[in-house]
Design a protein around this motif. Structure first.
Motif, PDB file in Angstrom:
ATOM      1  N   ARG A 341      41.633  10.382  80.482  1.00  0.00           N
ATOM      2  CA  ARG A 341      40.048  11.085  80.494  1.00  0.00           C
ATOM      3  C   ARG A 341      39.736  11.176  79.312  1.00  0.00           C
ATOM      4  N   CYS A 342      38.924  11.005  78.011  1.00  0.00           N
ATOM      5  CA  CYS A 342      38.379  12.466  77.467  1.00  0.00           C
ATOM      6  C   CYS A 342      37.694  13.749  77.068  1.00  0.00           C
ATOM      7  N   GLY A 343      37.969  14.625  77.110  1.00  0.00           N
ATOM      8  CA  GLY A 343      37.296  15.848  77.409  1.00  0.00           C
ATOM      9  C   GLY A 343      37.783  16.683  76.101  1.00  0.00           C
ATOM     10  N   CYS A 344      36.616  18.117  75.899  1.00  0.00           N
ATOM     11  CA  CYS A 344      36.497  18.926  75.013  1.00  0.00           C
ATOM     12  C   CYS A 344      36.745  19.840  75.061  1.00  0.00           C
ATOM     13  N   PRO A 345      37.795  20.197  74.380  1.00  0.00           N
ATOM     14  CA  PRO A 345      37.870  21.951  74.340  1.00  0.00           C
ATOM     15  C   PRO A 345      36.839  23.405  74.484  1.00  0.00           C
ATOM     16  N   ARG A 346      37.328  24.384  74.649  1.00  0.00           N
ATOM     17  CA  ARG A 346      36.284  24.949  75.195  1.00  0.00           C
ATOM     18  C   ARG A 346      35.997  25.559  74.214  1.00  0.00           C
ATOM     19  N   GLY A 347      34.630  25.493  73.816  1.00  0.00           N
ATOM     20  CA  GLY A 347      33.644  25.981  72.889  1.00  0.00           C
ATOM     21  C   GLY A 347      33.049  24.693  72.372  1.00  0.00           C
ATOM     22  N   TYR A 348      33.184  23.526  72.893  1.00  0.00           N
ATOM     23  CA  TYR A 348      32.763  22.352  72.318  1.00  0.00           C
ATOM     24  C   TYR A 348      32.504  21.735  73.245  1.00  0.00           C
ATOM     25  N   ARG A 349      31.135  20.825  72.659  1.00  0.00           N
ATOM     26  CA  ARG A 349      30.609  19.801  73.856  1.00  0.00           C
ATOM     27  C   ARG A 349      31.078  18.576  73.465  1.00  0.00           C
ATOM     28  N   VAL A 350      30.336  17.861  74.666  1.00  0.00           N
ATOM     29  CA  VAL A 350      30.597  16.566  74.687  1.00  0.00           C
ATOM     30  C   VAL A 350      29.204  16.049  74.555  1.00  0.00           C
ATOM     31  N   GLN A 351      29.326  15.007  73.477  1.00  0.00           N
ATOM     32  CA  GLN A 351      27.535  14.344  72.779  1.00  0.00           C
ATOM     33  C   GLN A 351      27.485  13.597  74.062  1.00  0.00           C
ATOM     34  N   GLY A 352      28.620  12.442  73.991  1.00  0.00           N
ATOM     35  CA  GLY A 352      28.346  11.115  74.932  1.00  0.00           C
ATOM     36  C   GLY A 352      29.452  10.025  74.631  1.00  0.00           C
ATOM     37  N   PRO A 353      29.749   8.719  75.482  1.00  0.00           N
ATOM     38  CA  PRO A 353      30.919   7.815  74.983  1.00  0.00           C
ATOM     39  C   PRO A 353      30.835   7.556  73.559  1.00  0.00           C
ATOM     40  N   GLY A 354      32.614   7.359  73.106  1.00  0.00           N
ATOM     41  CA  GLY A 354      32.482   7.580  72.100  1.00  0.00           C
ATOM     42  C   GLY A 354      32.526   8.269  71.063  1.00  0.00           C
ATOM     43  N   LEU A 355      31.557   9.671  70.856  1.00  0.00           N
ATOM     44  CA  LEU A 355      31.396  10.137  70.237  1.00  0.00           C
ATOM     45  C   LEU A 355      32.006  11.526  70.340  1.00  0.00           C
ATOM     46  N   PRO A 356      32.541  11.703  68.939  1.00  0.00           N
ATOM     47  CA  PRO A 356      33.396  13.396  69.169  1.00  0.00           C
ATOM     48  C   PRO A 356      32.733  14.476  69.683  1.00  0.00           C
ATOM     49  N   CYS A 357      33.794  15.462  69.965  1.00  0.00           N
ATOM     50  CA  CYS A 357      33.195  17.031  70.760  1.00  0.00           C
ATOM     51  C   CYS A 357      31.728  17.533  69.274  1.00  0.00           C
ATOM     52  N   LEU A 358      31.004  18.400  69.765  1.00  0.00           N
ATOM     53  CA  LEU A 358      30.070  18.641  68.848  1.00  0.00           C
ATOM     54  C   LEU A 358      30.599  20.749  69.276  1.00  0.00           C
ATOM     55  N   ASP A 359      30.514  21.655  68.240  1.00  0.00           N
ATOM     56  CA  ASP A 359      30.577  22.989  68.261  1.00  0.00           C
ATOM     57  C   ASP A 359      29.696  23.229  69.119  1.00  0.00           C
ATOM     58  N   ILE A 360      29.875  24.230  69.728  1.00  0.00           N
ATOM     59  CA  ILE A 360      28.685  24.988  70.739  1.00  0.00           C
ATOM     60  C   ILE A 360      28.382  26.393  69.604  1.00  0.00           C
ATOM     61  N   ASP A 361      27.252  26.755  69.422  1.00  0.00           N
ATOM     62  CA  ASP A 361      27.586  27.752  68.648  1.00  0.00           C
ATOM     63  C   ASP A 361      26.581  28.856  69.807  1.00  0.00           C
ATOM     64  N   GLU A 362      27.702  28.837  69.612  1.00  0.00           N
ATOM     65  CA  GLU A 362      27.419  30.653  71.146  1.00  0.00           C
ATOM     66  C   GLU A 362      26.693  31.672  70.474  1.00  0.00           C
ATOM     67  N   CYS A 363      25.975  31.724  69.342  1.00  0.00           N
ATOM     68  CA  CYS A 363      25.252  32.918  68.812  1.00  0.00           C
ATOM     69  C   CYS A 363      24.193  32.448  69.013  1.00  0.00           C
ATOM     70  N   GLN A 364      23.955  31.091  69.675  1.00  0.00           N
ATOM     71  CA  GLN A 364      22.112  31.094  69.703  1.00  0.00           C
ATOM     72  C   GLN A 364      21.216  31.080  71.571  1.00  0.00           C
ATOM     73  N   GLN A 365      23.274  31.169  72.034  1.00  0.00           N
ATOM     74  CA  GLN A 365      22.707  31.321  73.441  1.00  0.00           C
ATOM     75  C   GLN A 365      22.171  32.879  73.891  1.00  0.00           C
ATOM     76  N   LEU A 366      21.669  32.732  75.064  1.00  0.00           N
ATOM     77  CA  LEU A 366      21.407  33.749  75.733  1.00  0.00           C
ATOM     78  C   LEU A 366      21.597  33.785  77.097  1.00  0.00           C
ATOM     79  N   PRO A 367      22.363  35.357  77.292  1.00  0.00           N
ATOM     80  CA  PRO A 367      22.131  36.375  76.936  1.00  0.00           C
ATOM     81  C   PRO A 367      23.054  36.930  75.698  1.00  0.00           C
ATOM     82  N   ARG A 368      22.678  37.109  74.632  1.00  0.00           N
ATOM     83  CA  ARG A 368      23.369  37.640  73.350  1.00  0.00           C
ATOM     84  C   ARG A 368      24.909  37.809  73.419  1.00  0.00           C
ATOM     85  N   SER A 369      25.592  37.016  72.603  1.00  0.00           N
ATOM     86  CA  SER A 369      26.961  37.224  72.571  1.00  0.00           C
ATOM     87  C   SER A 369      27.708  38.281  72.423  1.00  0.00           C
TER      88      SER A 369
END
Length: 661
Positions: A341-369
């Protein structure tokens, strides 16, 4: 006639032959009938015209100075016949002509023993015309050789016959060293109801032509020029056969080891693909893997599994460990039974089959980090504090800096590693340092506790040198005893590692800056080096890197074939076990991507080479040892890579060291 054919014994069979000679044409026709032949043997014997060879030679029509068997021997001779089929079956005959009885009939005893291909029993057979050479090899001795072709259904096959004839020396030799017998209009049939085998053929005998001077091919005149002696082709150098050579009068035959068969040239050997046989040699649930000279029955493992090292079961392929997965550069590969299986490390999320992992912008999440300010990072984030404040241990909230004296120490959450260099603390009062010296005094010697330096042993009251080299496996290569110690030695081309025991190969090509000639590469072998020839074919040009050739498209772009030729070098130690992978090959596209539709094969495989190639998956292969590496040397393996639009040739040069390191 008596004998055994294919294990079937038949009693006394009666052979009768009539001879008819036409006055006008001079053609001599022989009709032979052999009765009391069992129905299980008769159909096989239809191809054995050789059973009546003494008759058609003794009664052949003579022309010119030629003498047939009766005229030459008076009807008394012994003939030993050896028959070899193209498929390897062997048959022998002993034929004894005992002269004429009171009624003028030629008496002949025949003993037959051997194997005839079972496929001939029900086949529609047609024996072709053939010729025989009767060569005088000595006083009262003749050698006869022939190849008899026959058509089996629509296929053409053959058998070889060798006859050795002995007769009374007083009868004298043939008029010439060589006489030719021609057999034509041959027919053979077996009547199962009458249990009779019938032959019919026409024979003619003639002496050699005037332009045929001397002995035929495979023979040479003796010193007196009276007889033809066999030439032993197998004793020459190089041998005419790739494997083993067997000399027979007038010719030679080549044979191959088990698992190989003769090629069309009847001199070289080619591998027998046992896996292509109609009857599968492996059990159900197994697959057949062809090897050079043999085959293996391996478990039929499913996708994502491969045969275990012991060959008895299947083991999971760890695509993540072997880097054969299809995960992107920033994905995490997780092995699963039969796949991955191809997974993503912590801080990244899956885009879709055959696509690389995409960075998660924690600064945009609520509640604030972060309590104050957030700075996004690839795969993470960092909290910032206003001036005069610092992060707490939670890395999120801020606190004012503590002041102690004139200096303020600021600890930032951004600093991951901090190294402090502190001076050695002074020795506190009341403590001390002491040195203790232990020496053997006279009293110790007096009680028998004698002491010898390291590397010495006390014998008879005297310290003598200890030979450490007598201890096995102390050094990897060789050991030299010294006074009080020992020294490990390495062979030429190796250096001693800091451990003082193991040897390391010296790369002369790099360290000595070896410069080889044009169209050569410096090959660092274990313990030495070689300047190996890496020539480019006439229609290729030398690449910028050594050992690479490119085809000149302007000259033969339409000719097909490989467009690149590359030389690869592989040094190996002695003693590598059999069936061990020593190299992995992968066909890559120009972009460096594995070409999955590429097929790898070995060009001109050498059955004597200890190396072979086995396919792994599309576009990949493994070079493995067919047997243990017990002899040093340089080996060559040429691999052809064929893709839908591209072909390449790789020449793998493998140097086996004389040492197991």
């Amino acid at each position: 006639m008596i004998g055994v054919i294919n294990g079937q014994k038949f009693g006394i069979a009666v052979l009768n032959t009539s001879v008819q000679q036409e006055a006008r044409s001079g053609v001599t026709t022989l009709r032979s009938s052999i009765s009391h032949i069992p129905a299980s043997v008769g159909p096989l014997m239809r191809v054995l015209v050789v059973t009546i060879a003494p008759i058609y030679w003794a009664l052949a029509r003579e022309s010119g100075d030629a003498l047939n068997g009766h005229s030459l021997t008076g009807g008394r001779f012994q003939q030993e016949s050896h028959v070899e089929f193209a498929t390897g079956e062997l048959l022998t005959m002993t034929q004894l002509a005992r002269g004429l009885d009171p009624d003028g009939l030629l008496l002949l005893d025949v003993v037959v023993n051997g194997i005839v291909p079972e496929s001939l029993a029900d086949a529609d057979l047609q024996v072709q015309d053939f010729q025989e050479q009767y060569v005088q090899t000595g006083p009262g001795r003749l050698f006869v050789g022939s190849t008899q072709n026959f058509r089996q259904e629509s296929l053409l096959s053959f058998l070889r016959c060798n006859h050795s004839i002995r007769y009374d020396v007083a009868r004298g030799p043939q008029p010439q060293l060589v006489q030719h017998l021609r057999a034509s209009a041959i027919s053979s049939a077996f009547d199962p109801e009458a249990k009779a085998l019938r032959f019919q053929l026409s024979t003619a005998l003639q002496a050699a032509e005037e332009n045929e001077v001397g002995c035929p091919e495979g023979f040479e005149l003796d010193a007196q020029g009276e007889f033809c002696l066999d030439r032993d082709e197998c004793s020459g150098s190089p041998s005419p056969c790739a494997h083993s050579c067997r000399n027979v009068p007038g010719r030679f035959s080549c044979s191959c080891p088990a698992g190989f068969t003769l090629a069309r040239d009847e001199r070289t050997c080619r591998d027998v693909d046992e896996c292509a046989w109609e009857a599968d040699p492996c059990r159900e649930g197994q697959r057949c893997v062809n090897l050079l000279g043999s085959y293996r029955c391996l478990p039929n493992c499913g996708p994502g599994f491969r045969v275990a090292t012991d060959g008895a079961g299947c083991e999971d392929v760890d695509e993540c460990l072997e880097q054969t997965d299809e995960c992107h550069y920033n994905q995490i590969c997780e092995n699963t039974p039969g796949g991955h299986r191809c997974g993503c490390p912590r801080g990244y999320r899956v885009q879709g089959p055959g696509l690389p992992c995409l960075d998660i912008d924690e600064c945009q999440q609520l509640p604030r980090s972060c309590a104050y300010q957030c700075h996004n990072l690839q795969g993470s984030y960092r909290c910032l504090c206003p001036p005069g404040q610092t992060l707490l241990r939670d890395g999120k909230t801020c606190t004012p800096l503590e002041r102690s004296g004139p200096n303020v120490t600021t600890v930032s959450h951004r600093d991951r590693l901090v190294a402090w260099l502190r001076p050695r603390a002074p020795i506190p009062s009341g403590s001390y340092r002491a040195w203790v010296s232990l020496r053997a005094g006279p009293r110790a010697l007096s009680v028998g506790r004698a002491w010898c330096p390291p590397g010495f042993i006390r014998q008879n009251g005297v310290c003598t040198d200890l030979d450490e080299c007598r201890v096995r496996n102390l050094c990897q290569h060789a050991c030299r005893n010294t006074e009080g110690s020992y020294q490990c030695l390495c062979p030429a081309g190796y250096r001693l590692l800091p451990s003082g025991k193991n040897c390391q190969d010296i790369n002369e090509c790099e360290e000595d800056s070896i410069e080889c000639g044009p169209s050569q590469m410096c090959f660092n072998t274990r313990g030495s080096y070689q300047c190996v020839n890496t020539p480019c074919p006439a229609t290729f040009r030398q690449g910028s890197s050594p050992g690479t050739c490119f085809r000149r498209c302007s000259q033969d772009c339409s000719a097909g074939g490989p467009s690149t030729l590359q030389y690869k070098l592989l040094p190996l130690p002695l003693g590598v076990r059999a069936f061990q992978d020593v190299a992995r090959l992968a066909a890559l596209s120009e972009a460096g991507v594995p070409a999955n539709r590429t097929e790898l094969s070995v060009l001109d495989p050498d059955p004597r080479s200890p190396f072979a190639l086995r396919p792994l998956r599309a576009g990949r292969g493994a070079v493995y040892t067919r047997r243990a590496l017990t002899r040093a040397g340089l080996y060559r393996l040429t691999v052809h890579a064929v893709a839908p639009r591209h072909q390449s040739v790789f020449v793998l040069l493998i140097a086996v060291s004389p040492y197991p390191y």
